[in-house]
Design a protein around this motif. Structure first.
Motif, PDB file in Angstrom:
ATOM      1  N   GLU A 103       0.837  -1.207   0.000  1.00 31.18           N
ATOM      2  CA  GLU A 103       0.000   0.000   0.000  1.00 31.18           C
ATOM      3  C   GLU A 103       0.869   1.253   0.000  1.00 31.18           C
ATOM      4  O   GLU A 103       0.573   2.234  -0.696  1.00 31.18           O
ATOM      5  CB  GLU A 103      -0.924  -0.012   1.218  1.00 31.18           C
ATOM      6  CG  GLU A 103      -2.026  -1.069   1.149  1.00 31.18           C
ATOM      7  CD  GLU A 103      -2.941  -1.008   2.364  1.00 31.18           C
ATOM      8  OE1 GLU A 103      -2.935   0.026   3.061  1.00 31.18           O
ATOM      9  OE2 GLU A 103      -3.663  -1.985   2.601  1.00 31.18           O
ATOM     10  N   LEU A 104       1.929   1.223   0.780  1.00 31.68           N
ATOM     11  CA  LEU A 104       2.847   2.361   0.799  1.00 31.68           C
ATOM     12  C   LEU A 104       3.538   2.531  -0.546  1.00 31.68           C
ATOM     13  O   LEU A 104       3.771   3.658  -1.001  1.00 31.68           O
ATOM     14  CB  LEU A 104       3.890   2.168   1.906  1.00 31.68           C
ATOM     15  CG  LEU A 104       3.368   2.312   3.338  1.00 31.68           C
ATOM     16  CD1 LEU A 104       4.382   1.758   4.327  1.00 31.68           C
ATOM     17  CD2 LEU A 104       3.085   3.777   3.655  1.00 31.68           C
ATOM     18  N   HIS A 105       3.836   1.409  -1.194  1.00 35.41           N
ATOM     19  CA  HIS A 105       4.452   1.468  -2.522  1.00 35.41           C
ATOM     20  C   HIS A 105       3.509   2.178  -3.495  1.00 35.41           C
ATOM     21  O   HIS A 105       3.931   3.020  -4.296  1.00 35.41           O
ATOM     22  CB  HIS A 105       4.764   0.053  -3.013  1.00 35.41           C
ATOM     23  CG  HIS A 105       5.651   0.025  -4.214  1.00 35.41           C
ATOM     24  ND1 HIS A 105       6.197  -1.149  -4.697  1.00 35.41           N
ATOM     25  CD2 HIS A 105       6.089   1.006  -5.041  1.00 35.41           C
ATOM     26  CE1 HIS A 105       6.928  -0.877  -5.757  1.00 35.41           C
ATOM     27  NE2 HIS A 105       6.876   0.410  -5.991  1.00 35.41           N
ATOM     28  N   GLY A 106       2.209   1.851  -3.420  1.00 37.72           N
ATOM     29  CA  GLY A 106       1.224   2.523  -4.271  1.00 37.72           C
ATOM     30  C   GLY A 106       1.154   4.016  -3.972  1.00 37.72           C
ATOM     31  O   GLY A 106       1.022   4.837  -4.903  1.00 37.72           O
ATOM     32  N   PHE A 107       1.225   4.371  -2.694  1.00 42.08           N
ATOM     33  CA  PHE A 107       1.208   5.788  -2.313  1.00 42.08           C
ATOM     34  C   PHE A 107       2.414   6.519  -2.911  1.00 42.08           C
ATOM     35  O   PHE A 107       2.299   7.648  -3.396  1.00 42.08           O
ATOM     36  CB  PHE A 107       1.222   5.894  -0.789  1.00 42.08           C
ATOM     37  CG  PHE A 107       1.276   7.309  -0.262  1.00 42.08           C
ATOM     38  CD1 PHE A 107       0.113   8.036  -0.111  1.00 42.08           C
ATOM     39  CD2 PHE A 107       2.492   7.892   0.071  1.00 42.08           C
ATOM     40  CE1 PHE A 107       0.154   9.347   0.367  1.00 42.08           C
ATOM     41  CE2 PHE A 107       2.548   9.193   0.552  1.00 42.08           C
ATOM     42  CZ  PHE A 107       1.369   9.923   0.694  1.00 42.08           C
ATOM     43  N   ILE A 108       3.571   5.861  -2.895  1.00 42.37           N
ATOM     44  CA  ILE A 108       4.791   6.469  -3.450  1.00 42.37           C
ATOM     45  C   ILE A 108       4.637   6.683  -4.951  1.00 42.37           C
ATOM     46  O   ILE A 108       4.974   7.749  -5.486  1.00 42.37           O
ATOM     47  CB  ILE A 108       6.010   5.587  -3.147  1.00 42.37           C
ATOM     48  CG1 ILE A 108       6.288   5.569  -1.644  1.00 42.37           C
ATOM     49  CG2 ILE A 108       7.242   6.071  -3.897  1.00 42.37           C
ATOM     50  CD1 ILE A 108       7.303   4.529  -1.215  1.00 42.37           C
ATOM     51  N   GLN A 109       4.112   5.678  -5.655  1.00 40.33           N
ATOM     52  CA  GLN A 109       3.947   5.800  -7.109  1.00 40.33           C
ATOM     53  C   GLN A 109       2.975   6.923  -7.468  1.00 40.33           C
ATOM     54  O   GLN A 109       3.132   7.599  -8.486  1.00 40.33           O
ATOM     55  CB  GLN A 109       3.466   4.480  -7.688  1.00 40.33           C
ATOM     56  CG  GLN A 109       4.529   3.386  -7.661  1.00 40.33           C
ATOM     57  CD  GLN A 109       4.003   2.055  -8.165  1.00 40.33           C
ATOM     58  OE1 GLN A 109       2.886   1.652  -7.838  1.00 40.33           O
ATOM     59  NE2 GLN A 109       4.803   1.374  -8.970  1.00 40.33           N
TER      60      GLN A 109
END
Length: 916
Positions: free
Chosen positions: A567-573
């Motif tokens: 989920e954090l990876h998606g937020f970063i993208q």
């Protein structure tokens, strides 16, 4: 002549400045712009001075914002017997405010009171008196002047609202604003701007935006200046992301002006957004916006912070009109940041030749530079030099000294400066003879923040509490930076109760305060709390910044919470669509690696647009965790072919990979090539790696020989490494030598006692084992609680040694008994039949918390799901054997990270090959 010694490094080039460069005050007359009087100081005496001549001179100085010169001209005018009229007096009052001259301001006010109805009843003069006291920060005098006005127009009301807003009394300012409207005076756009600016400057951006919307609803069209108020307030409170957001919203309806550009550039500086800063610079050039001293100083500051010093110099050369002291100070600071002290001293002299006197900021820049270089004598000499040129060191001067000395490592000297600042007229203050001890400089929020940072680094929690008490007594804990640093201090010293209490007492929590608390829990190995608090932060409508996301990613890796990590990876993208910042790229790779997702870690590595050495090291660390030494060597070969140079950490990882393979030859090759090919001198950590490799191979005597030949003194970490090798090979003689050295260096480290106790226990020396444990008791040492974490998709369950409070504990116990019975039937009987059976009896032994977590995973997770557990201690042999059996018996993949090795259990075997 003021002597400003330059530091020994970098050396001063010959022909430019002498080693002790002379900062000389010019002897010629100061230059002033054409059209204004050529006298900066008091005008020459005339036989019969005319008021009109003084009026022209004062008016020219006020238009040029040369407040001091205007005040000097007014003083000369009064000495000559002339008096200002109702047209000149408002300008005089404005100059008194600009020069921060309260005594002269009182004299000007007295003139108005004695001037009869022509002055006393004049609305412009009355409004100017209110505005003057407001600018001087004298709210009571401003209120009294306002009350004495026969009629109060919008200008007077606005000035008084501004006085309260500037003083931080926002409630009173808002009530006055409402009273103005109730009295029939309609606020204009300047009135609205004053109120909006007050809330924004004091950090209440939400209220400022609400007032901004209310202004539009009341039919007052915001001007560019209205937007500038909010942008400037955001920047002053270091809320740079919000400043940029408001700036972009403004650009949809308004064209930025010179003030907008000067206001938003510091936000680019704070975010290191060099690209956007260059775009704003180009915009100003394209639109013909004059490169004045305000835009120029902001541009120089931005380019300097972004290490573009050539741009900073070219901007200085291109500034239109006469350069002021602020611009020269920015240039001097640019040279200092670039390490060019010779050029900084040269600029200091040129500034004076240009007719300008250095101010306190100029001296503070040099004081900070010398303190950072560890040259405290030169820094003190500069403080003395300020007094010689009629300048008084201020709290910023002392803060620069404290911060600089701390950065160089002169912590005792930095604390002494803080101690002096708390003295009044005691005898201890006599050594500071160059300062005015009758009027000591009181510490402010920045001072306390710097001192708390110093104490945090030194882990001096007792002194930290004393400073906390000082901040409470002096009302400094309301400062958001002080309270955030207090949270950091208590977190770094292990007092999470105090850290949480300070955090709860913060009324205006922002991202910085949340980051301090999250980092504190992560530092204290409470990653499950970090993830819980991260969700609470999102619910409070605060957007995480880069630091927040980095902490959350690292905590996800510590708990193997891959779902949170994705989920954090998606937020970063979403928020960084053009590529990951390098700090987040490293954290992403670390998270996926610790969650067992090596391919995802590699994908994050490949998609990183910019790869600095930290990103390469993160990927190598991932391979190292999963015992993939061949992949490490292949990746290092690719690194060598790239433009990125390896750093000392890279070689520590390479040597660790050699240990995993047991390759002494390759380890020696990397060790010597490090200096021969890359110019990296082996540090103590590299020698520790070599000792570790030798010790693992059983070459304990050879490792002691290497320690004796080292050019550096061994530390506790190195002797601890030797002691671990002694445990592996049951070498009691070398263990005794290592333990003796280790206890001398770290007499209060409980883990050292644990290690020696286990060595004696493994060799059957129970009396020695008991002696070690008795020594621990005598020293009052306690072992950190063992803890394991199980990730369940939407939550993280923790299992701490001795804690039987888990709601499913009876089911966990039943599951374990069933597994223990099946293990016994298969020919393997676990040594400890009960979880936590030896917590009270033997706090130094393993408490098998990872085994408890695995049992709960079998109960609560679907049969096909891998069980992911992380632990804060190295896994013991008992747990390792048990979990190998469970993976075969239950046909489950079990992944455990113990901080040292990543264990992937499947079908009765482990990826570590039983070597960890």
């Amino acid at each position: 002549t003021t002597m400003l010694p330059s530091p020994s490094l970098p050396p001063t080039p010959r022909g430019v400045l002498s080693p002790r460069c002379s900062l000389q005050a010019p002897t010629h007359a100061h230059r002033v712009p054409d059209g204004a009087s050529r006298r900066r100081h008091a005008p020459v005496q005339r036989a019969r001075p005319e008021a009109a001549a003084y009026a022209r001179e004062i008016g020219a100085c006020v238009r040029a914002r040369r407040w001091g010169a205007a005040c000097e001209a007014f003083a000369a005018m009064r000495a000559a017997g002339a008096a200002p009229d109702r047209f000149l007096l408002p300008q005089v009052l404005r100059a008194c405010a600009g020069a921060d001259a309260p005594r002269l301001a009182a004299a000007a006010h007295a003139l108005a009171a004695k001037g009869g109805p022509a002055l006393a009843d004049d609305a412009v003069v009355g409004n100017a008196i209110v505005a003057m006291y407001a600018a001087l920060g004298d709210v009571r005098a401003a209120r009294a002047a306002f009350e004495s006005l026969p009629e109060r127009d919008v200008v007077a009301w606005t000035a008084l609202v501004g006085a309260y807003a500037n003083a931080g009394e926002l409630g009173e300012a808002f009530q006055l604003f409402e009273s103005m409207q109730a009295s029939g005076v309609r606020p204009d756009v300047i009135s609205w701007n004053t109120l909006v600016s007050g809330f924004a400057r004091n950090g209440d951006i939400g209220a400022a935006l609400d007032l901004f919307d209310e202004m539009r609803l009341r039919g007052v069209k915001p001007r560019v200046s209205s937007w500038n108020c909010i942008i400037s307030g955001c920047v002053q409170n270091a809320r740079y992301d919000e400043a940029l957001g408001i700036f972009l919203e403004m650009c949809e309806t308004e064209m930025p002006d010179a003030v907008t550009i000067a206001s938003i550039l510091p936000a680019c500086t704070g975010l290191m957004a060099l690209g956007l800063g260059k775009q704003l610079h180009s915009y100003a050039v394209r639109c013909g916006i004059k490169l004045n001293v305000y835009i120029g100083s902001s541009l120089i500051g931005m380019y300097s912070e972004c290490r573009e010093f050539a741009y900073a110099t070219s901007v200085f050369a291109a500034i239109d009109g006469e350069r002021n002291v602020t611009v020269w100070n920015e240039l001097i600071q640019s040279y200092i940041c670039d390490g060019r002290m010779d050029k900084a001293c040269e600029a200091f002299n040129l500034m004076q030749q240009d007719g300008l006197k250095p101010d306190t900021v100029t001296y503070n820049n040099f004081i900070a530079a010398y303190a950072r270089a560890g040259q405290k004598e030169l820094a003190n000499e500069l403080l003395s030099g300020m007094m010689n040129v009629s300048l008084k060191p201020n709290v910023v001067s002392m803060n620069a000294l404290i911060s600089g000395l701390h950065q160089f490592g002169l912590c005792a000297d930095a604390l002494e400066v803080f101690r002096y600042m708390q003295l009044l007229n005691s005898g201890d203050a006599k050594r500071w003879t160059f300062l005015d001890n009758s009027n000591p400089i009181q510490p402010n929020g920045t001072t306390v923040t710097s001192v708390l940072s110093l104490l945090t680094d030194l882990k001096l929690d007792r002194l930290g509490k004393e400073v906390h008490c000082y901040a409470l007594r002096n009302g400094l804990t309301s400062n958001i930076f002080v309270s955030s640093k207090l949270v950091d201090l208590y977190g770094k010293t292990g007092d999470m109760v105090s850290a949480a209490n300070v955090f709860q007492g913060i009324s205006n929590k922002n991202v910085v305060t949340w980051n301090s608390l999250l980092a504190a829990y992560k530092h204290n190995r409470k990653p499950e709390v970090v993830l819980k608090l991260f969700c609470e932060m999102l619910e409070s409508n605060l957007l995480p910044n880069l630091v927040t996301v980095q902490i959350a990613l690292l905590s996800s890796g510590m708990t193997m919470a891959s779902g949170y990590g994705r989920e954090l990876h998606g937020f970063i993208q979403k928020n960084w669509p053009d590529g990951y910042p390098v700090t987040l790229a490293s954290a992403l790779i670390d998270m996926y690696g610790k969650c067992g997702k090596v391919e995802d870690a590699r994908l994050a590595f490949e998609r990183s647009v910019e790869k600095d050495v930290a990103v390469w090291n993160a990927m190598i660390s991932c391979y190292l965790l999963h015992r993939m030494p061949r992949d490490i060597k292949r990746l290092f070969e690719i690194l060598e072919q790239s433009r990125t140079r390896p750093d000392p950490v890279t070689f520590i990882l390479l040597l660790s990979a050699c240990k995993q393979e047991g390759s002494m030859v390759e380890a020696r090759s990397y060790f010597y090539n490090m200096e021969d090919l890359y110019g990296i001198k082996p540090s103590l950590k590299h020698y520790t790696c070599m000792v570790d490799i030798m010790g693992t191979a059983g070459l304990l005597e050879e490792s002691l020989e290497l320690i004796q030949k080292m050019p550096v003194e061994p530390d506790a970490c190195l002797w601890s490494t030797v002691l671990k090798a002694c445990k592996l090979h049951s070498d009691l003689d070398v263990a005794a030598k290592a333990a003796k050295a280790l206890f001398e260096l770290e007499p209060n480290n409980a883990s050292n006692y644990m290690l020696l106790s286990n060595i004696y226990a493994n060799s059957g020396f129970w009396d020695s084992t008991e002696s070690v444990r008795d020594a621990m008791t005598e020293h009052g040492l306690h072992v950190e609680s063992q803890c394991s974490w199980l990730y369940l998709g939407t939550s993280v369950d923790s299992f701490e040694a001795g804690d039987l409070s888990h709601p499913a504990f009876e089911d966990i116990l039943s599951t374990w008994k069933d597994l223990a019975s099946r293990m016994a039937e298969s020919g393997y009987a676990p040594q400890d039949d009960e979880p936590y059976c030896n917590v009270q009896v033997d706090p130094l032994s393993c408490h098998h918390t990872e085994r408890i977590a695995v049992c709960y995973g079998l109960i609560s997770m679907r049969a096909h799901e891998p069980i992911r557990v992380s632990k804060n201690f190295r896994m013991c042999k008992e747990c390792h054997s048990s979990i190998k059996f469970i993976s075969r018996d239950k046909k489950r993949e079990i992944l455990i990270s113990d901080g040292c090795t990543y264990h992937h259990f499947s079908n009765g075997s482990c990826s570590c090959g039983d070597m960890w």
